[in-house]
Design a protein around this motif. Structure first.
Motif, mmCIF file in Angstrom:
data_model
loop_
_atom_site.group_PDB
_atom_site.id
_atom_site.type_symbol
_atom_site.label_atom_id
_atom_site.label_comp_id
_atom_site.label_asym_id
_atom_site.label_seq_id
_atom_site.Cartn_x
_atom_site.Cartn_y
_atom_site.Cartn_z
ATOM 1 N N GLU A 1 61.928 -16.646 -25.603
ATOM 2 C CA GLU A 1 60.801 -15.959 -25.872
ATOM 3 C C GLU A 1 59.412 -16.724 -25.332
ATOM 4 O OE1 GLU A 1 60.091 -14.823 -29.853
ATOM 5 O OE2 GLU A 1 61.746 -13.736 -30.069
ATOM 6 N N LYS A 2 59.641 -17.964 -25.368
ATOM 7 C CA LYS A 2 58.573 -18.844 -25.107
ATOM 8 C C LYS A 2 58.404 -18.590 -23.502
ATOM 9 C CE LYS A 2 56.527 -23.443 -24.875
ATOM 10 N NZ LYS A 2 56.556 -24.688 -25.044
ATOM 11 N N ALA A 3 59.393 -18.841 -22.666
ATOM 12 C CA ALA A 3 59.430 -18.715 -21.173
ATOM 13 C C ALA A 3 59.284 -17.434 -20.856
ATOM 14 C CB ALA A 3 61.103 -19.188 -20.947
ATOM 15 N N PHE A 4 59.698 -16.371 -21.547
ATOM 16 C CA PHE A 4 59.280 -14.854 -21.239
ATOM 17 C C PHE A 4 57.827 -14.745 -21.349
ATOM 18 C CE2 PHE A 4 58.883 -10.370 -22.417
ATOM 19 C CZ PHE A 4 59.280 -9.924 -21.062
ATOM 20 N N ARG A 5 57.346 -14.986 -22.476
ATOM 21 C CA ARG A 5 55.780 -14.727 -22.451
ATOM 22 C C ARG A 5 55.099 -15.544 -21.409
ATOM 23 N NH1 ARG A 5 53.570 -13.203 -27.361
ATOM 24 N NH2 ARG A 5 51.470 -14.169 -26.340
ATOM 25 N N GLY A 6 55.398 -16.724 -20.960
ATOM 26 C CA GLY A 6 54.836 -17.474 -19.849
ATOM 27 C C GLY A 6 55.101 -16.526 -18.566
ATOM 28 N N LEU A 7 56.229 -16.069 -18.226
ATOM 29 C CA LEU A 7 56.269 -15.298 -17.196
ATOM 30 C C LEU A 7 55.352 -14.151 -17.111
ATOM 31 C CD1 LEU A 7 60.273 -15.190 -16.814
ATOM 32 C CD2 LEU A 7 58.524 -16.442 -15.384
ATOM 33 N N VAL A 8 55.263 -13.481 -18.134
ATOM 34 C CA VAL A 8 54.396 -12.228 -18.308
ATOM 35 C C VAL A 8 53.021 -12.519 -18.172
ATOM 36 C CG1 VAL A 8 53.668 -10.096 -19.776
ATOM 37 C CG2 VAL A 8 55.989 -11.030 -19.705
ATOM 38 N N GLU A 9 52.676 -13.471 -18.826
ATOM 39 C CA GLU A 9 50.911 -13.934 -18.695
ATOM 40 C C GLU A 9 50.595 -14.209 -17.327
ATOM 41 O OE1 GLU A 9 50.879 -17.230 -21.587
ATOM 42 O OE2 GLU A 9 50.830 -15.963 -23.336
ATOM 43 N N ARG A 10 51.618 -15.135 -16.571
ATOM 44 C CA ARG A 10 51.615 -15.366 -15.362
ATOM 45 C C ARG A 10 51.280 -14.108 -14.193
ATOM 46 N NH1 ARG A 10 55.129 -17.007 -11.146
ATOM 47 N NH2 ARG A 10 54.412 -18.484 -9.580
ATOM 48 N N LEU A 11 52.096 -13.195 -14.472
ATOM 49 C CA LEU A 11 51.902 -12.107 -13.844
ATOM 50 C C LEU A 11 50.754 -11.065 -14.107
ATOM 51 C CD1 LEU A 11 55.615 -10.423 -14.039
ATOM 52 C CD2 LEU A 11 54.608 -11.852 -12.332
ATOM 53 N N SER A 12 50.069 -11.294 -15.201
ATOM 54 C CA SER A 12 48.823 -10.741 -15.527
ATOM 55 C C SER A 12 47.837 -11.240 -14.980
ATOM 56 C CB SER A 12 48.536 -10.604 -17.122
ATOM 57 O OG SER A 12 47.552 -9.974 -17.492
#
Length: 294
Positions: A20-31
């Motif tokens: 979950e932590k890595a996934f959140r980071g991926l999404v935040e980076r895209l935004s």
């Protein structure tokens, strides 16, 4: 929402489940990179390898991490009952839209696919993108079927698998489909190597795997095409050529999972078994592809 660049992030895994932590980071980076939308639980997001509870959780994480960037959630499943359930979960999570591919085990007919979309769109409160991906679903949409489905309520985009390499043929292909569907339904190109040609030919959106890990250069390519600078868009696409070759040879999911690890975006880029990662020799090729982008 169904315009510009839609980036599809990985769903990274640990031994126990979704990271979950890595996934959140991926999404935040895209935004933060300024993509126009984020497509969670697409093919790159391994949606068919997750159970309903995992998919619901990923949808919630994606919407929460995306800030103000619209999130599109994949809702494909083998049974219509389960598609309805995933659609409800996506809407409850706050998704701005949903993405539906007609996945199957038994080969589907055109009437069966139309009925699927007819039943699902009837209960939707958010717009839907039709996911035409014959490489994984083994179902090919005709333009006639696209036309029928595009006239259903809440259908707002069609994600086509690619366009011809010749610019005139590509423009003719897009224009032919455009003439059959309502004006409010956008046409999006996928198959990343076709992005520049598709956007230059009149597609309104690029549904991108590579943008899930390399958003900045993908945003640049998209903005060039949107501004009418076709030559720059093609030039930027040419810089990705080594990636296009790797995608064709090994599959985009395996390649971008290695990219995410090399860039430090994930610590354990595990793919859902039985999928396996790539060896060291291929990782070297991926490093060279990244070097091409500076």
């Amino acid at each position: 929402m169904f315009t510009g660049l839609s980036a599809f992030p990985l769903t990274p895994f640990t031994e126990s489940g979704v990271d979950e932590k890595a996934f959140r980071g991926l999404v935040e980076r895209l935004s933060e990179a300024g993509v126009d939308s984020i497509g969670a639980l697409g093919s790159t997001g391994s949606y068919m390898y997750l159970d309903r509870q995992e998919r619901r959780r990923v949808a919630e994480l994606a919407v929460d991490a995306a800030g103000g960037t619209p999130v599109i959630i994949g809702i494909g499943a083998l049974r219509t009952r389960d598609v309805h359930a995933c659609a409800q979960d996506a809407q409850n999570a706050g998704a701005a839209g949903v993405l539906l591919a007609p996945v199957s085990y038994q080969q589907l007919t055109s009437d069966e696919v139309y009925t699927l979309f007819e039943e699902v769109t009837r209960d939707l409160s958010v717009p839907l993108c039709v996911y035409d991906n014959p490489a994984t679903t083994h179902f090919s949409f005709s333009d006639e079927l696209h036309s029928r489905i595009a006239n259903l309520p809440n259908v707002r985009s069609i994600k086509i698998p690619g366009v011809p390499l010749d610019p005139i043929e590509a423009a003719t292909r897009v224009a032919s489909l455009r003439a059959r569907i309502p004006a409010e339904v956008t046409i999006g190109v996928s198959g990343d190597e076709f992005a520049a040609r598709g956007l230059n030919a009149g597609c309104e959106v690029w549904y991108s795997v590579l943008a899930g890990v390399l958003p900045a250069p993908c945003v640049a390519l998209t903005r060039a095409a949107q501004s009418g600078d076709a030559d720059t868009a093609l030039e930027l696409s040419h810089r990705f050529e080594r990636f296009w070759q790797l995608f064709r040879a090994y599959g985009s999911l395996r390649v971008v999972s290695v990219v995410a690890e090399i860039l430090g975006l994930v610590t354990n880029p595990k793919l859902p078994a039985p999928l396996q990662g790539l060896g060291e020799a291929i990782r070297g090729e991926i490093v060279l592809a990244l070097d091409d982008l500076g």
